[in-house]
Design a protein around this motif. Sequence first.
Motif, PDB file in Angstrom:
ATOM      1  N   ALA A 308       0.870  -1.220  -0.079  1.00  0.00           N
ATOM      2  CA  ALA A 308       0.210  -0.002   0.097  1.00  0.00           C
ATOM      3  C   ALA A 308       0.967   1.524  -0.005  1.00  0.00           C
ATOM      4  O   ALA A 308       1.678   0.708   0.925  1.00  0.00           O
ATOM      5  N   VAL A 309       0.638   2.121  -1.041  1.00  0.00           N
ATOM      6  CA  VAL A 309       1.578   3.411  -1.309  1.00  0.00           C
ATOM      7  C   VAL A 309       1.013   4.224  -0.636  1.00  0.00           C
ATOM      8  O   VAL A 309      -0.340   4.818  -1.382  1.00  0.00           O
ATOM      9  N   SER A 310       0.739   5.623   0.475  1.00  0.00           N
ATOM     10  CA  SER A 310       0.098   6.563   0.215  1.00  0.00           C
ATOM     11  C   SER A 310       1.055   8.090   0.046  1.00  0.00           C
ATOM     12  O   SER A 310       2.056   7.729  -0.340  1.00  0.00           O
ATOM     13  N   ALA A 311       0.265   9.050  -0.679  1.00  0.00           N
ATOM     14  CA  ALA A 311       1.348   9.924  -0.513  1.00  0.00           C
ATOM     15  C   ALA A 311       0.437  11.565  -0.498  1.00  0.00           C
ATOM     16  O   ALA A 311      -0.609  11.328  -0.331  1.00  0.00           O
ATOM     17  N   LEU A 312       0.996  12.513   0.714  1.00  0.00           N
ATOM     18  CA  LEU A 312       0.323  13.374   1.413  1.00  0.00           C
ATOM     19  C   LEU A 312       1.899  14.459   1.376  1.00  0.00           C
ATOM     20  O   LEU A 312       2.535  14.247   1.353  1.00  0.00           O
ATOM     21  N   ASP A 313       0.426  15.616   1.789  1.00  0.00           N
ATOM     22  CA  ASP A 313       1.836  17.279   1.586  1.00  0.00           C
ATOM     23  C   ASP A 313       2.331  16.812   3.219  1.00  0.00           C
ATOM     24  O   ASP A 313       1.643  17.313   3.822  1.00  0.00           O
ATOM     25  N   ASN A 314       3.309  16.794   3.471  1.00  0.00           N
ATOM     26  CA  ASN A 314       3.900  16.824   4.797  1.00  0.00           C
ATOM     27  C   ASN A 314       3.045  18.176   5.275  1.00  0.00           C
ATOM     28  O   ASN A 314       2.905  18.007   7.232  1.00  0.00           O
ATOM     29  N   MET A 315       3.754  19.316   4.967  1.00  0.00           N
ATOM     30  CA  MET A 315       3.377  20.874   5.971  1.00  0.00           C
ATOM     31  C   MET A 315       1.044  20.531   5.931  1.00  0.00           C
ATOM     32  O   MET A 315       0.585  21.726   6.499  1.00  0.00           O
ATOM     33  N   VAL A 316       1.148  20.257   4.948  1.00  0.00           N
ATOM     34  CA  VAL A 316      -0.422  19.996   4.945  1.00  0.00           C
ATOM     35  C   VAL A 316      -1.487  18.868   5.907  1.00  0.00           C
ATOM     36  O   VAL A 316      -1.838  19.016   6.862  1.00  0.00           O
ATOM     37  N   LYS A 317      -1.526  18.002   5.036  1.00  0.00           N
ATOM     38  CA  LYS A 317      -2.175  16.540   5.957  1.00  0.00           C
ATOM     39  C   LYS A 317      -1.207  16.506   7.211  1.00  0.00           C
ATOM     40  O   LYS A 317      -1.876  15.974   7.523  1.00  0.00           O
ATOM     41  N   GLY A 318      -0.195  16.399   6.765  1.00  0.00           N
ATOM     42  CA  GLY A 318       1.244  15.926   7.583  1.00  0.00           C
ATOM     43  C   GLY A 318       1.343  16.561   9.093  1.00  0.00           C
ATOM     44  O   GLY A 318       1.809  15.769  10.038  1.00  0.00           O
ATOM     45  N   ALA A 319       0.364  18.051   8.804  1.00  0.00           N
ATOM     46  CA  ALA A 319       0.457  18.711   9.979  1.00  0.00           C
ATOM     47  C   ALA A 319      -0.495  20.054  10.231  1.00  0.00           C
ATOM     48  O   ALA A 319      -1.590  20.016  11.344  1.00  0.00           O
ATOM     49  N   ALA A 320      -0.598  21.245   9.093  1.00  0.00           N
ATOM     50  CA  ALA A 320      -1.438  21.916   9.578  1.00  0.00           C
ATOM     51  C   ALA A 320      -2.621  22.477   8.942  1.00  0.00           C
ATOM     52  O   ALA A 320      -3.793  22.485   9.875  1.00  0.00           O
ATOM     53  N   GLY A 321      -3.027  21.606   7.449  1.00  0.00           N
ATOM     54  CA  GLY A 321      -4.202  20.798   6.901  1.00  0.00           C
ATOM     55  C   GLY A 321      -4.871  20.262   7.736  1.00  0.00           C
ATOM     56  O   GLY A 321      -6.352  20.826   8.451  1.00  0.00           O
ATOM     57  N   GLN A 322      -4.118  19.325   8.559  1.00  0.00           N
ATOM     58  CA  GLN A 322      -5.493  18.179   9.312  1.00  0.00           C
ATOM     59  C   GLN A 322      -5.524  18.873  10.592  1.00  0.00           C
ATOM     60  O   GLN A 322      -6.565  19.185  11.062  1.00  0.00           O
ATOM     61  N   ALA A 323      -4.361  19.835  11.063  1.00  0.00           N
ATOM     62  CA  ALA A 323      -4.698  20.791  11.913  1.00  0.00           C
ATOM     63  C   ALA A 323      -6.442  21.570  12.078  1.00  0.00           C
ATOM     64  O   ALA A 323      -6.932  21.667  13.503  1.00  0.00           O
ATOM     65  N   ILE A 324      -6.115  22.126  10.997  1.00  0.00           N
ATOM     66  CA  ILE A 324      -7.397  22.724  10.778  1.00  0.00           C
ATOM     67  C   ILE A 324      -9.005  22.374  10.762  1.00  0.00           C
ATOM     68  O   ILE A 324      -9.236  22.381  11.187  1.00  0.00           O
ATOM     69  N   GLN A 325      -8.403  20.536   9.953  1.00  0.00           N
ATOM     70  CA  GLN A 325      -9.623  19.287  10.559  1.00  0.00           C
ATOM     71  C   GLN A 325      -9.505  19.115  11.196  1.00  0.00           C
ATOM     72  O   GLN A 325     -11.245  19.444  11.517  1.00  0.00           O
TER      73      GLN A 325
END
Length: 346
Positions: A308-325
Amino acid sequence: MKSIKVGVVGATGYAGAELCRILANHPQASLKAISSVSFEGKALSEVYPSYYGLCDMICGNQQQVVEKSDVIFAALPHGLSQALGKECWDQNKVFIDLGADFRLEKAEDYELWYKNTFQYPELHKEAVYGLPELFREEIKGKHLIANPGCYTTAVPLALVPALKAGLIEQDGIIADCKSGVTGAGRNSTQDTHYPELNEGMHAYKVAAHRHTPEIEQSLSKITGNSMKVLFVPHLLPVNRGILATCYAKLKNGTTLSQLQEVYEQAYQNEYFIRLLPKGKEADIHNVRYSNFCDISLHIDPRTNTFIAVSALDNMVKGAAGQAIQNMNLAFGLDETEGLTAWPPAF
């Protein structure tokens, strides 16, 4: 609903600056205060000239941020968030920690991996782990949220549907991950110095990375068993992105079609997870500046291995974006508010 007043502690680090960038387009939240130890008294646009005329807010101190805000994001190194979290809790403010201080449930794990202690054990019991796609109901309406890191988002999202469906073995899982250099923070080190980093790639903290117990904690909660994962991170010569390639032994008879169907069912209502069609591979290029996590599924029939391969932006879904979520969940907003920007095409 009145606009949510937002404060960012540690606004001049990469994650803090990214919070400010994304929050600028949030329809129900407004940035009211920011702080920085290194740049107190300076405008954020002095530190990041691309923000000139867009966010010229002056960096104050931590106390000013707490006073002016309904929700406080802490983008701080580990060890610096516990006292701030306690202060926000006592004032009934929502506190979302992008650091590691509240992520681990067991004090002994935090002491082992971070060489630090739980300063407020009772407060740690109130913290919830902010990975919405897995623990959404626990996050809603909460005031103390531990925002996961980038690896610890990418790996569980890649593996959980197969584990829950019992299609892969729980033993022997390998997470082979690559990160963009922004994951190392804004302060340069020998490894992140451009001449050392460029045109190379290397593993680091092999079998000893602090995200290991966090990944295992999430998988253990999902399966109900004590999980162990071999986790090896690598540093890529790119600014952004996490690529997690996860390997597990297939249960006998499991097919790719079965796996694809299980993942489609698990993630069909998850806006931020894009399950790619068969034959496609997740790529960090396709998730840049977005809160999306792309996942592709593969099997090697010769070795009976699931990939299984996953890709995300570490600054968004991996940090700031997920925090806003997580903020959206805490305040009862639509989870996607302020986070629907598309990744750039090139």
